[in-house]
Design an enzyme around this catalytic site. Structure first.
Site, mmCIF file in Angstrom:
data_model
loop_
_atom_site.group_PDB
_atom_site.id
_atom_site.type_symbol
_atom_site.label_atom_id
_atom_site.label_comp_id
_atom_site.label_asym_id
_atom_site.label_seq_id
_atom_site.Cartn_x
_atom_site.Cartn_y
_atom_site.Cartn_z
ATOM 1 N N ARG A 1 8.645 -6.314 7.769
ATOM 2 C CA ARG A 1 7.483 -6.831 7.036
ATOM 3 C C ARG A 1 7.834 -8.126 6.302
ATOM 4 O O ARG A 1 7.022 -9.040 6.229
ATOM 5 C CB ARG A 1 6.952 -5.771 6.066
ATOM 6 C CG ARG A 1 6.119 -4.702 6.784
ATOM 7 C CD ARG A 1 6.011 -3.410 6.012
ATOM 8 N NE ARG A 1 5.450 -3.564 4.693
ATOM 9 C CZ ARG A 1 5.619 -2.693 3.690
ATOM 10 N NH1 ARG A 1 6.347 -1.607 3.889
ATOM 11 N NH2 ARG A 1 5.070 -2.909 2.543
ATOM 12 N N ARG B 1 5.091 5.766 1.542
ATOM 13 C CA ARG B 1 4.358 5.212 2.675
ATOM 14 C C ARG B 1 5.285 5.108 3.860
ATOM 15 O O ARG B 1 6.425 4.687 3.708
ATOM 16 C CB ARG B 1 3.853 3.822 2.285
ATOM 17 C CG ARG B 1 2.359 3.707 2.303
ATOM 18 C CD ARG B 1 1.940 2.428 1.661
ATOM 19 N NE ARG B 1 2.293 1.268 2.465
ATOM 20 C CZ ARG B 1 2.042 0.015 2.112
ATOM 21 N NH1 ARG B 1 1.441 -0.229 0.969
ATOM 22 N NH2 ARG B 1 2.387 -0.985 2.876
ATOM 23 N N ARG C 1 -3.490 -13.258 5.619
ATOM 24 C CA ARG C 1 -2.062 -13.157 5.900
ATOM 25 C C ARG C 1 -1.622 -14.159 6.950
ATOM 26 O O ARG C 1 -0.432 -14.222 7.275
ATOM 27 C CB ARG C 1 -1.747 -11.750 6.409
ATOM 28 C CG ARG C 1 -1.082 -10.832 5.392
ATOM 29 C CD ARG C 1 -0.870 -9.494 6.081
ATOM 30 N NE ARG C 1 0.113 -8.655 5.471
ATOM 31 C CZ ARG C 1 -0.131 -7.767 4.511
ATOM 32 N NH1 ARG C 1 -1.328 -7.655 4.014
ATOM 33 N NH2 ARG C 1 0.834 -7.007 4.055
ATOM 34 N N ARG D 1 9.338 3.039 -4.162
ATOM 35 C CA ARG D 1 7.892 3.121 -4.391
ATOM 36 C C ARG D 1 7.307 4.418 -3.819
ATOM 37 O O ARG D 1 7.613 4.811 -2.698
ATOM 38 C CB ARG D 1 7.259 1.914 -3.696
ATOM 39 C CG ARG D 1 5.768 1.876 -3.718
ATOM 40 C CD ARG D 1 5.296 0.482 -3.487
ATOM 41 N NE ARG D 1 5.127 0.169 -2.078
ATOM 42 C CZ ARG D 1 4.600 -0.976 -1.642
ATOM 43 N NH1 ARG D 1 4.234 -1.899 -2.491
ATOM 44 N NH2 ARG D 1 4.465 -1.189 -0.365
ATOM 45 N N LYS E 1 1.285 -7.088 -5.725
ATOM 46 C CA LYS E 1 -0.106 -7.526 -5.522
ATOM 47 C C LYS E 1 -1.078 -6.381 -5.765
ATOM 48 O O LYS E 1 -2.083 -6.542 -6.427
ATOM 49 C CB LYS E 1 -0.333 -8.035 -4.087
ATOM 50 C CG LYS E 1 0.483 -9.228 -3.683
ATOM 51 C CD LYS E 1 0.067 -9.735 -2.298
ATOM 52 C CE LYS E 1 0.279 -8.741 -1.182
ATOM 53 N NZ LYS E 1 1.677 -8.481 -0.849
#
Ligand code: ADP
Length: 214
Positions: free
Chosen positions: A167, A156, A91, A125, A16
């Site tokens: 998540r 992160r 969300r 990532r 996204k």
């Protein structure tokens, strides 16, 4: 011209953020990422940042009223008049209802991918703490600088595997119901997020241009 009020929906790691950045630059409309905004608050040590610190670390959702307030303020800025891309908001169904009350959504792109691929992708990532550029260590190798500005890339804190699984669970329980929500409103478009970045971008841009009427 029609207002490009766009929502990018999809599980964590589906792309996204990557797509939103490219598409927002292409159309010259703001990219609004609630995750980025919350991380910026945390980094600046504001009272909101302190309130959300532990929630972000666990990968749980920040309370609706807090997120709705920051989005409401952002959407009121003049640069959102011609449209915007929302990434990571709404969300929950409650957030989606609040959003429709603030500004009617025109297009929803639901990016899809398989859960195991997401866990693997997120583990690889890295992001640039300076300019926000994201890369995959698979594409460029580990311990390389940011391709844009040369800064050391970081992972992160909520991209570790345990938090990623939480998540994904949170996504399935609280965010996935938005697929039916937007489908019922006739706004949902499914986009296969397992393909190359530029193929996905091309599909989304073509659809947005068609909507806007070129
Ligand atoms: P990703 O899409 O990769 O999971 P984001 O950067 O969008 O990550 O969000 C990171 C974290 O910020 C979420 O795990 C959550 O704690 C918080 N957050 C972001 N957007 C929202 C939202 N709309 N409602 C509640 N919490 C949010």
């Amino acid at each position: 011209m029609k207002k490009l009020s766009v929502v990018f929906l999809g599980p964590p790691g589906v792309g996204k953020g990557t797509q939103s950045k490219i598409v927002s630059e292409y159309f010259g409309i703001p990219h609004i990422s609630t995750g980025d905004m919350l991380r910026a608050e945390r980094k600046a040590g504001t009272s909101l940042g302190k309130q959300v610190q532990d929630i972000l670390g666990r990968g749980d959702l920040v309370p609706d009223d807090l997120v709705v307030a920051i989005v409401e303020k952002r959407l009121a800025e003049p640069d959102c008049e011609g449209g915007y891309i929302l990434d990571g908001f709404p969300r929950t169904v409650a957030q989606a209802d609040e959003l429709e009350a603030m500004s009617a959504t025109a297009l929803v792109y639901n990016l899809t991918a398989d859960a195991e691929a997401l866990v693997a992708r997120i583990a690889k990532r890295r992001s640039c703490p300076k300019c926000g550029q994201m890369i995959s260590v698979e594409a460029v190798g580990d311990n390389v600088g940011c391709p844009r500005c040369g800064t050391d890339m970081v992972q992160r804190e909520d991209d570790c595997e345990g938090t990623v699984r939480n998540r994904l669970r949170v996504y399935n329980e609280q965010t996935a119901p938005l697929i039916a929500y937007y489908r019922e409103m006739n706004l949902l478009k499914s986009v296969d997020g397992m393909r190359n970045i530029d193929v996905i971008t091309g599909e989304v841009i073509a659809d947005m241009e068609q909507y806007r009427g070129r």
